[in-house]
Write a protein that holds these residues in place. Structure first.
Motif, short mmCIF file in Angstrom:
data_model
loop_
_atom_site.label_atom_id
_atom_site.label_comp_id
_atom_site.label_asym_id
_atom_site.label_seq_id
_atom_site.Cartn_x
_atom_site.Cartn_y
_atom_site.Cartn_z
N ARG A 4 0.83 -1.20 0.00
CA ARG A 4 0.00 0.00 0.00
C ARG A 4 0.88 1.26 0.00
O ARG A 4 0.64 2.19 -0.78
N GLU A 5 1.88 1.28 0.85
CA GLU A 5 2.78 2.44 0.92
C GLU A 5 3.54 2.60 -0.38
O GLU A 5 3.77 3.73 -0.84
N ARG A 6 3.94 1.48 -0.98
CA ARG A 6 4.69 1.56 -2.24
C ARG A 6 3.86 2.20 -3.34
O ARG A 6 4.38 3.00 -4.15
N LEU A 7 2.57 1.91 -3.38
CA LEU A 7 1.71 2.47 -4.43
C LEU A 7 1.50 3.97 -4.28
O LEU A 7 1.10 4.64 -5.23
N LEU A 8 1.75 4.49 -3.10
CA LEU A 8 1.58 5.92 -2.87
C LEU A 8 2.82 6.72 -3.27
O LEU A 8 2.78 7.95 -3.26
N GLN A 9 3.90 6.02 -3.60
CA GLN A 9 5.11 6.71 -4.03
C GLN A 9 4.96 7.22 -5.46
O GLN A 9 4.15 6.69 -6.24
N ASN A 10 5.73 8.22 -5.78
CA ASN A 10 5.66 8.82 -7.11
C ASN A 10 6.53 8.05 -8.10
O ASN A 10 7.41 8.60 -8.76
N LYS A 11 6.27 6.74 -8.18
CA LYS A 11 7.03 5.87 -9.06
C LYS A 11 6.16 4.68 -9.43
O LYS A 11 5.56 4.05 -8.55
N VAL A 12 6.07 4.38 -10.71
CA VAL A 12 5.16 3.35 -11.18
C VAL A 12 5.63 1.96 -10.76
O VAL A 12 6.83 1.68 -10.70
N VAL A 13 4.67 1.10 -10.45
CA VAL A 13 4.93 -0.32 -10.16
C VAL A 13 4.46 -1.13 -11.35
O VAL A 13 3.32 -0.98 -11.79
N VAL A 14 5.31 -1.99 -11.87
CA VAL A 14 4.95 -2.88 -12.97
C VAL A 14 4.66 -4.27 -12.40
O VAL A 14 5.49 -4.84 -11.69
N ALA A 15 3.48 -4.79 -12.70
CA ALA A 15 3.09 -6.12 -12.23
C ALA A 15 2.81 -7.01 -13.43
O ALA A 15 1.77 -6.89 -14.07
N PRO A 16 3.74 -7.89 -13.78
CA PRO A 16 3.50 -8.79 -14.92
C PRO A 16 2.47 -9.85 -14.55
O PRO A 16 2.35 -10.26 -13.39
N GLY A 17 1.77 -10.33 -15.55
CA GLY A 17 0.82 -11.41 -15.32
C GLY A 17 1.53 -12.73 -15.05
O GLY A 17 2.55 -13.05 -15.67
N VAL A 18 0.98 -13.50 -14.11
CA VAL A 18 1.45 -14.85 -13.81
C VAL A 18 0.21 -15.73 -13.68
O VAL A 18 -0.91 -15.24 -13.52
N TYR A 19 0.42 -17.04 -13.74
CA TYR A 19 -0.73 -17.94 -13.59
C TYR A 19 -0.43 -19.17 -12.76
O TYR A 19 -1.32 -19.99 -12.51
N ASP A 20 0.82 -19.33 -12.31
CA ASP A 20 1.18 -20.48 -11.49
C ASP A 20 2.49 -20.17 -10.76
O ASP A 20 3.10 -19.12 -10.97
N PRO A 21 2.93 -21.09 -9.87
CA PRO A 21 4.16 -20.82 -9.12
C PRO A 21 5.40 -20.69 -10.00
O PRO A 21 6.32 -19.93 -9.65
N ARG A 225 -0.03 4.58 -11.29
CA ARG A 225 0.90 4.08 -10.28
C ARG A 225 1.10 2.57 -10.34
O ARG A 225 2.04 2.05 -9.76
N LEU A 226 0.19 1.86 -11.01
CA LEU A 226 0.30 0.42 -11.15
C LEU A 226 -0.04 0.05 -12.58
O LEU A 226 -1.11 0.42 -13.08
N VAL A 227 0.87 -0.65 -13.26
CA VAL A 227 0.66 -1.05 -14.65
C VAL A 227 0.77 -2.58 -14.71
O VAL A 227 1.77 -3.15 -14.27
N ILE A 228 -0.27 -3.21 -15.25
CA ILE A 228 -0.28 -4.67 -15.35
C ILE A 228 -0.19 -5.09 -16.81
O ILE A 228 -0.66 -4.41 -17.71
N PHE A 229 0.46 -6.23 -17.01
CA PHE A 229 0.55 -6.88 -18.33
C PHE A 229 0.03 -8.30 -18.13
O PHE A 229 0.79 -9.26 -18.11
N PRO A 230 -1.30 -8.46 -17.97
CA PRO A 230 -1.86 -9.69 -17.40
C PRO A 230 -1.69 -10.95 -18.22
O PRO A 230 -1.36 -12.00 -17.68
N GLY A 231 -1.93 -10.88 -19.53
CA GLY A 231 -1.91 -12.09 -20.34
C GLY A 231 -0.71 -12.25 -21.23
O GLY A 231 -0.62 -13.21 -22.00
N GLY A 232 0.25 -11.35 -21.12
CA GLY A 232 1.40 -11.39 -22.01
C GLY A 232 2.19 -12.68 -21.91
O GLY A 232 2.63 -13.22 -22.93
#
Length: 292
Positions: A4-21, A225-232
């Protein structure tokens, strides 16, 4: 610093899509700060079917638990429309939170839902969705669990109604806002202009989808602040798998494909086989003196 604190920073978070361990561990090793457990990716890989509401709450919960057993990276989980009404949403939040979700994304589509970049979607009323967001906030065990509110209204009601829905969802308690499928860079900029002062904003990049592809840097400059690439990852692996099977069928051997594969030793190194075997050896006998 928590997620939560990280998302409030003035820097984008990249979250790639995953589907298993396995994909979660590879993405974590690559250095990503967060991961996105995609409902679409689970449908693609677990069912071999499209993202049209076929995946169940229990299948997603099982996947969360398996991923969490492998990595500790913050995990944003796609909960579709919560699998029902507000009471179903509350159960979903409790189950996903216990399984290890760091953030839970809920959308305002009706049931069955569709991938946000497919056509002919339908949505519930804004008030009903606001109630579901409030129910999710009330159900979570800790405020550290982030509730992401997604609206699919751009494709159904238009851009301005989607912005108004997002504002309402913020009032209902959503921690992150997600306006799905803006159709241009101008609309992306308009999302951040209208909503950026309210909550951290999420942008979704889908290759071949409704929204023009942009880099995380560019989206961060716009104010996301959060960018996802879910199905890539699934699109990449499906293309590779298709090439692999065609090669094996043609040649009757993997030799022509070897430079595009891990060999046995390299894959075992990737998944931590030497470390796991060494750990197992530690427990094969009990050293009373050294374990006191």
């Amino acid at each position: 610093m928590n997620f939560r604190e990280r998302l409030l920073q003035n820097k984008v978070v990249v979250a790639p899509g995953v589907y298993d361990p396995l994909t979660a561990s590879i993405a974590t090793e690559a250095g990503f700060e967060a991961l996105y457990l995609s409902g679409a990716a689970i449908a693609y890989t677990r069912l071999g079917r499209p993202d049209i509401g076929l995946v169940s709450v229990s299948e997603v919960a099982e996947t969360i638990a398996l991923v969490r057993d492998r990595v500790s990276t913050p995990l944003v989980v796609d909960a579709d429309n919560g699998y029902g009404n507000a009471l179903n949403v509350q159960r979903t939040v409790r189950i996903f939170e216990r399984a290890g979700a760091s953030a839970i994304q809920l959308e305002d589509q009706s049931f069955p839902k569709r991938c946000g970049h497919l056509q002919d979607k339908s949505i519930i009323t804004a008030d009903e969705m606001a109630g579901k967001i409030k129910a999710a906030v009330d159900a979570r065990a800790t405020a550290e669990t982030i509730i992401v509110a997604r609206t699919d209204a751009v494709a159904v009601e238009g851009f301005e109604p989607a912005i108004e829905r997002a504002r309402l969802y913020a009032e209902a308690g959503a921690d992150v806002l997600f306006v799905e499928a803006p159709k241009s860079r101008e609309q992306l900029a308009a999302v951040t202009s209208a909503l950026g002062s309210l909550r951290p904003l999420l942008a979704n990049m889908v290759e071949g989808g409704e929204t023009p592809l942009s880099s995380a840097h560019d989206l961060g400059t716009l104010g996301f602040r959060l960018v996802i690439f879910p199905g890539g990852i699934v699109r990449a692996l499906a293309r590779t798998a298709q090439d692999y099977y065609r090669s094996l069928q043609t040649h009757g051997t993997n030799e022509p494909f070897r430079d595009r594969m891990f060999d046995f030793t390299a894959l075992n190194r990737l998944i931590g086989t030497p470390e796991m075997l060494a750990l197992g050896e530690r427990y094969e006998s009990f050293d009373r003196e050294n374990d006191q």
